[in-house]
Design an enzyme around this catalytic site. Structure first.
Site, PDB file in Angstrom:
ATOM      1  CE1 TYR A  62      -3.710   2.493   0.646  1.00  0.00           C
ATOM      2  CE2 TYR A  62      -2.398   3.271   2.497  1.00  0.00           C
ATOM      3  CZ  TYR A  62      -3.469   3.431   1.636  1.00  0.00           C
ATOM      4  OH  TYR A  62      -4.298   4.514   1.765  1.00  0.00           O
ATOM      5  CG  ASP A  95       5.811   4.048   0.538  1.00  0.00           C
ATOM      6  OD1 ASP A  95       6.137   4.826   1.462  1.00  0.00           O
ATOM      7  OD2 ASP A  95       4.633   3.783   0.253  1.00  0.00           O
ATOM      8  CE  LYS A 103       2.172   4.704   8.059  1.00  0.00           C
ATOM      9  NZ  LYS A 103       0.802   4.584   8.468  1.00  0.00           N
TER      10      LYS A 103
HETATM   11  N1  PMP Z   1       2.947   4.314   2.185  1.00  0.00           N
HETATM   12  C1  PMP Z   1       2.985   3.385   3.159  1.00  0.00           C
HETATM   13  C2  PMP Z   1       4.044   2.322   3.125  1.00  0.00           C
HETATM   14  C3  PMP Z   1       2.033   3.419   4.180  1.00  0.00           C
HETATM   15  O1  PMP Z   1       2.068   2.491   5.142  1.00  0.00           O
HETATM   16  C4  PMP Z   1       1.044   4.428   4.179  1.00  0.00           C
HETATM   17  C5  PMP Z   1      -0.013   4.535   5.260  1.00  0.00           C
HETATM   18  N2  PMP Z   1      -0.215   3.460   6.048  1.00  0.00           N
HETATM   19  C6  PMP Z   1       1.061   5.373   3.142  1.00  0.00           C
HETATM   20  C7  PMP Z   1       2.031   5.285   2.175  1.00  0.00           C
HETATM   21  C8  PMP Z   1       0.055   6.477   3.090  1.00  0.00           C
HETATM   22  O2  PMP Z   1       0.271   7.384   4.107  1.00  0.00           O
HETATM   23  P1  PMP Z   1      -0.929   8.341   4.614  1.00  0.00           P
HETATM   24  O3  PMP Z   1      -1.928   7.442   5.242  1.00  0.00           O
HETATM   25  O4  PMP Z   1      -0.246   9.271   5.558  1.00  0.00           O
HETATM   26  O5  PMP Z   1      -1.466   9.035   3.417  1.00  0.00           O
END
Ligand code: PMP
Length: 425
Positions: A142, A237, A265
């Protein structure tokens, strides 16, 4: 009706599903989501006054635990001077300098307000830089909810059984090639066929949105080699893994250097901050230096950045990640031991401060293996420990998070509760 139930009923009248992010609704596990009133250290309290040891940590940001006094003080101090200006501030330069120093391969970095914005912008940049359209991602990973990335995604999309979202134009999804995580043979084949049209490959270097799946030895290295050979950019990511698995993130842990890195995060310490950065020649394509547009009214928000800076200051302490990893590892070993005692097929593994729990004998290393875990057993376990004051993620497809505020006594209490819960299954 208790207060959690009353609040959920009220919220559902005016918010779709009663929540502002789908996994919060407890759909996968059933029951009523807990409305959280307060958090401190490793603990949270719900609207009915019940206390929980928390292993969600706002889904990763809270590496210091809830309401860390230094982070809260930084927020107060900064807020006193104004909440937002839409003009540059010194804090943004300080944050960028810190990220450039701590994250391998970052020459320039741009701040945004969420992980989704970071990955969406990195993708546009990779396409703008290479002049190519196709992107490559992995099943169960994701990367936020931008259209191109919402194809065979994990997290809430997986929890709700919607790996593909309605509303994503087929022509957009068609530009996204999806491969199996950890499958190097498929990687070779895909690059062999489409290599010259691939703008970038984006990967969670530790997959944390289909439960937790570790990269097999050589997988990230092979991906790196193929991207280099075919002129595609490699995007790590690290929204979840950044400042979570090691001080330098997964790049430092596995010794693989990406071209672009996305963060979120932890770098906001619980406030909305994301970032993307990489090599100078690539990042110089971003407006106002170059032709790839990207912007944000609240980007680099001073209060949010102050919370992030206060957090990043503390994670640099000597031994911070060793200690966090030791706590998380003890938790996993204890949970596994408790399950064995009751003859329940179960395994768990920690990588830095994140962990996975699996209702199967061995940790999975593919998406298909994750799908074969006993989801019903997880759901029963989730409720059994929740009743005993332990708050794990309300889905079998999410990673768990410990924090520096989790003590060995917290871990022991968690294992005791899990032992009791396993016994009740
Ligand atoms: N990339 C990764 C690996 C994530 O775990 C997440 C959120 N869990 C996101 C992108 C998206 O981040 P956000 O929820 O702050 O938009």
């Amino acid at each position: 009706m208790n207060r959690n139930e009353a609040l959920f009923a009220r919220a559902q009248r005016v918010i779709p599903g009663g929540v502002n992010s789908p996994v919060r609704a407890f759909r996968a596990v059933g029951g009523t989501p807990r409305f959280i009133v307060r958090g401190r250290g490793s603990r949270i309290w719900d609207a009915d006054g019940r206390e929980y040891l928390d292993y969600v940590g706002s889904w990763g940001p809270l590496v210091l635990g809830h309401a860390d006094p230094d982070v809260v003080a930084a927020v107060h101090r900064t807020a006193e001077c104004g909440l937002s200006f839409g003009a540059p501030t010194e804090l943004e330069a300080e944050m960028a300098e810190l990220l450039v120093r701590l994250i391998p391969g970052l020459d320039l970095v741009r701040l945004v307000s969420s992980g989704t914005e970071a990955t969406m912008s990195a993708l546009r940049l990779a396409r703008g830089f290479t002049g190519r359209s196709r992107i490559l991602k992995f099943e169960g990973c994701y990367h936020g909810h931008a259209d191109s990335l919402l194809v065979k995604a994990g997290s809430g999309a997986l929890t709700l059984g919607l790996p593909d979202s309605a509303g994503v134009p087929p022509e957009t999804a068609a530009q996204t090639l999806v491969l199996s995580y950890n499958d190097t043979a498929q990687l070779d084949a895909m690059f062999g066929e489409f290599g010259s049209s691939i703008a970038c490959a984006i990967v969670e270097p530790v997959a944390g949105n289909m439960n937790l799946v570790a990269p097999r030895a050589g997988f990230l290295q092979r991906l790196r080699e193929l991207c280099t050979r075919h002129g595609a950019l490699l995007i790590f990511d690290e929204v979840m893994t950044g400042f979570r698995v090691a001080l330098g993130g997964a790049q430092a842990l596995y010794g693989v250097q990406a071209d672009l890195v996305t963060l979120g995060k932890v770098i906001g310490g619980g406030m909305p901050v994301g970032a993307f950065g990489g090599r100078r020649e690539i990042m110089e394509k971003i407006a106002p230096l170059g032709p790839v547009y990207q912007a944000g009214t609240l980007s680099g928000n001073p209060v949010a950045v102050a919370a992030g800076l206060a957090t990043l200051k503390k994670v640099q302490a000597t031994g911070f990640y060793d200690s966090l990893a030791a706590t998380t590892r003890s938790l996993c070993e204890g949970l596994t031991g408790a399950a064995r005692k009751h003859g329940i097929p179960f395994s768990a593994q920690a990588i830095g401060g994140m962990f996975g729990m699996y209702f199967r004998e061995e940790p999975p290393s593919t998406y298909a293996e994750v799908m074969h875990c006993d989801k019903q057993a997880f759901n029963r376990f989730f409720h059994a420990v929740l009743e005993r004051g332990i708050y794990f993620a309300p889905s079998a497809y999410e990673a768990g998070f410990a924090s520096a505020a989790h003590s060995m006594a917290d871990v022991a209490a968690t294992i005791a509760a899990a032992d009791d819960a396993f016994g009740s299954l």
